[in-house]
Structures are given as structure tokens and as C-alpha cells.
Enzyme design. Structure first.
Site, PDB file in Angstrom:
ATOM      1  CG  LEU A   1      -1.968  -1.070   1.360  1.00 26.07           C
ATOM      2  CD1 LEU A   1      -2.723  -0.915   2.688  1.00 26.07           C
ATOM      3  CD2 LEU A   1      -2.945  -1.032   0.204  1.00 26.07           C
ATOM      4  CG  ASP A   2       0.497   4.194  -2.986  1.00 28.72           C
ATOM      5  OD1 ASP A   2       1.356   3.398  -3.420  1.00 28.72           O
ATOM      6  OD2 ASP A   2      -0.415   4.671  -3.681  1.00 28.72           O
ATOM      7  CE  LYS A   3       5.276   9.058   4.644  1.00 26.48           C
ATOM      8  NZ  LYS A   3       6.221  10.186   4.466  1.00 26.48           N
TER       9      LYS A   3
END
Length: 324
Positions: A138-140
């Protein structure tokens, strides 16, 4: 850095008639089918002392298999006592609810303080699993559910299930603009042609499919439920921008805030201060990689997304669904 791997086994009689790549996948379950095929094609597999580069070659049972291959040596990272919101755990897998701001894997500018560092502290044995068992990211600043493999066999099965599109991932998001109904975005994604750190719809990219449906309509925004068929980098963010409905708060693909006309100061302030993409991995469903049991988890919306939806809903009610 690479290290040399040497494996030696006799083909069991019950595998009579199966292809070499199928036989090796059963004999050496710690390694993925794609890696096994690479070894065969690279002449790294010997059958009865002779190199065999034909994955489809049939085995009779009783053959002596030897594999001598170079594999990448995993970079070592430090374990760090970072709290994890664990939704499920057994001896094979771990499911977490990732908070915003947590980077998944160390990289340029993020050598520590990542999910990988936290996993090494929570489960030291996971250091022997490639990428500490991380099979998807998942993106940051995207929140929500992630599954992690605690063993190599579990990781191999999860990666194959992901590639076969057998894992269901659903997200909640808030986008700009009022959408009239659901649909599907089926556009390939690759590197942006001029901004190489970004992704974009690119005819030379990899296939990408995102399904979406409307959960709630606001005056100038829409609450969505999205389901991924593929898992390309920034897929939902890129696809929604492509159809002119970028996600609220997206610092890369979203552009400037677009508040509805005559919005109150509270909503204006909330939209200005929403500094991450309004995206949450809300549901994860998969067959357990070892037992085969079908499992499903749900993660409630984080507080910032709850507040965003509440404010947009209140604004819509106040203005009598006066869409702009």
C-alpha cells in the site's frame, strides 16, 4: 550480491507423467513457479546429470534432479519496535491494518521506520522470507488491510494467488466530482513519459483493471467502493485521475482542492488540510495459502476519512443536494 543455491532430490514415483516444471514446483515448494521456470531455461537444472532446458519435458519418476543456481542475497534490515494493528495471525500469515504515514518497504529516504522493520521485530524468523513476507504493498499514505507471509511456502502460494487474481481487495475512496454510477476502468499503466517517478495510463504499460461503484453522492464529491483486478503501482489513483475524478487529498495526482460553492469554513479547512489520498483498503478476501480455508477481513474507515465523509454529507444536506 548473490549466493549459490544447490538442491538435489529424486523425483517421487507418484509424479509420473508430470512436466518438469510441475514436478519441481511440488518437490521444492519454497520457490515460486516463475523462479523454477527461470532456472530451467537458464540450464541450471540437471536431470540424471544432463542439463534440461525444457519445462514441458515429462518425468517418469526416479530421476535424479540437481539444481545449481544463483539467487539474489536479501539485504539485511534492522528490527524496530514499531506497533502493528494486527487483525489476524497464525503460524503462516499475518494480516494488519496499516496506518497512514507508514512506508511498507525501506527505500531511498526511508531506510528505517517501515513496516518491514516492524515485521522483523514482531516475528524475527520472517527475516528468512524474501522481502520479510511482503507480497503486496500500500502507498505510504493509504490505510487499510495487508496480508504478509510468515513462511516461504505461504509466500509462494500468496504470490501465485495474487498473480492469478484469486485474492479480492476492495477499497473505499472519496473523489472529486459527482459520479452518476459505477463502472470499470480498463487502461494499461506504466511509467509517466516525462515524470519518471510517477505512473500514468500508458499504452505500453501493463494491463490494469479497476471496478468502482458509488456508495454516496455529495455536492461536488463522491464516496466510492473500488475493487482491484490487478495491482499496479498507484493503480486506483492513476485510473481515477484518468477518468477526471482524482482522489481528494492526493498530493501527486489530485491537483488543487475543489470545494463546492458556498462551502462553510469548516469544510474548506478540512479539504485544505487533507494532505493524503482519501483511500482505504477496506476488505481483503483470500484462500489461506496452506489450509485453503476461505478467509475475509474488514477494516473500518480511519478517523480522518470518517470526518471527511461526515463534513461532505453535512454540506450536502445543508444545501439540499445542490450539485455543482
Amino acid at each position: 550480491m548473490t549466493k549459490q543455491l544447490k538442491l538435489s532430490e529424486i523425483v517421487p514415483e507418484h509424479l509420473f507423467g508430470k512436466r518438469l516444471d510441475q514436478v519441481l514446483a511440488e518437490m521444492f515448494p519454497d520457490y515460486s513457479r516463475s523462479r523454477i521456470k527461470e532456472w530451467i531455461l537458464a540450464n541450471s537444472v540437471q536431470v540424471n546429470g544432463q542439463a534440461c532446458a525444457i519445462p514441458r519435458q515429462k518425468m517418469l519418476g526416479g530421476e535424479q534432479i540437481e539444481i545449481l543456481a544463483d539467487i539474489p542475497e536479501e539485504e539485511r534490515f534492522d528490527a524496530e519496535p514499531i506497533a502493528l494493528d494486527i487483525i489476524f495471525e497464525d503460524e503462516h500469515i499475518l494480516v494488519i491494518n496499516k496506518p497512514a504515514g507508514l512506508v511498507v518497504h525501506p527505500g531511498a529516504g526511508n531506510q528505517d521506520g517501515t513496516l518491514l522493520n516492524a515485521l522483523l521485530h514482531h516475528c524475527p524468523a520472517i527475516a528468512e522470507v524474501p522481502r520479510a513476507g511482503i507480497v503486496h504493498r500500500l502507498d505510504k499514505d493509504t490505510t487499510g488491510l495487508m496480508v504478509i507471509a510468515k513462511t516461504i511456502p505461504a509466500q509462494t502460494h500468496l504470490v501465485e494467488a495474487m498473480q492469478a487474481r484469486e485474492i479480492t481487495r476492495e477499497y473505499e475512496a472519496v473523489c472529486y466530482g459527482t459520479m452518476t454510477g459505477g463502472g470499470t476502468v480498463k487502461q494499461p499503466i506504466g511509467r509517466h513519459q516525462t515524470k519518471r517517478t510517477l505512473m500514468a495510463v500508458n499504452e505500453n504499460g501493463k494491463p490494469a483493471v479497476t471496478h468502482y461503484r458509488v456508495m454516496e453522492k455529495y455536492r461536488a464529491h463522491t464516496r466510492l467502493r473500488l475493487r482491484l483486478e490487478t495491482g499496479r503501482t498507484h493503480q486506483i489513483r492513476v485510473h481515477m485521475t484518468f477518468i477526471s475524478h482524482p482522489l481528494v487529498g492526493d498530493p501527486v495526482y489530485g491537483g488543487r482542492p475543489r470545494p463546492p460553492r458556498q462551502a462553510g469554513e469548516e469544510l474548506l479547512q478540512l479539504l485544505r488540510n487533507f494532505k493524503r489520498q482519501a483511500l482505504h483498503a477496506a476488505m481483503l478476501k483470500l484462500a489461506h495459502p496452506i489450509t485453503g480455508q476461505l478467509l475475509e477481513w474488514h477494516a473500518p474507515l480511519p478517523d480522518d476519512l470518517v470526518a471527511l465523509n461526515d463534513a461532505l454529507r453535512a454540506d450536502t444536506q445543508q444545501h439540499g443536494m445542490d450539485f455543482v
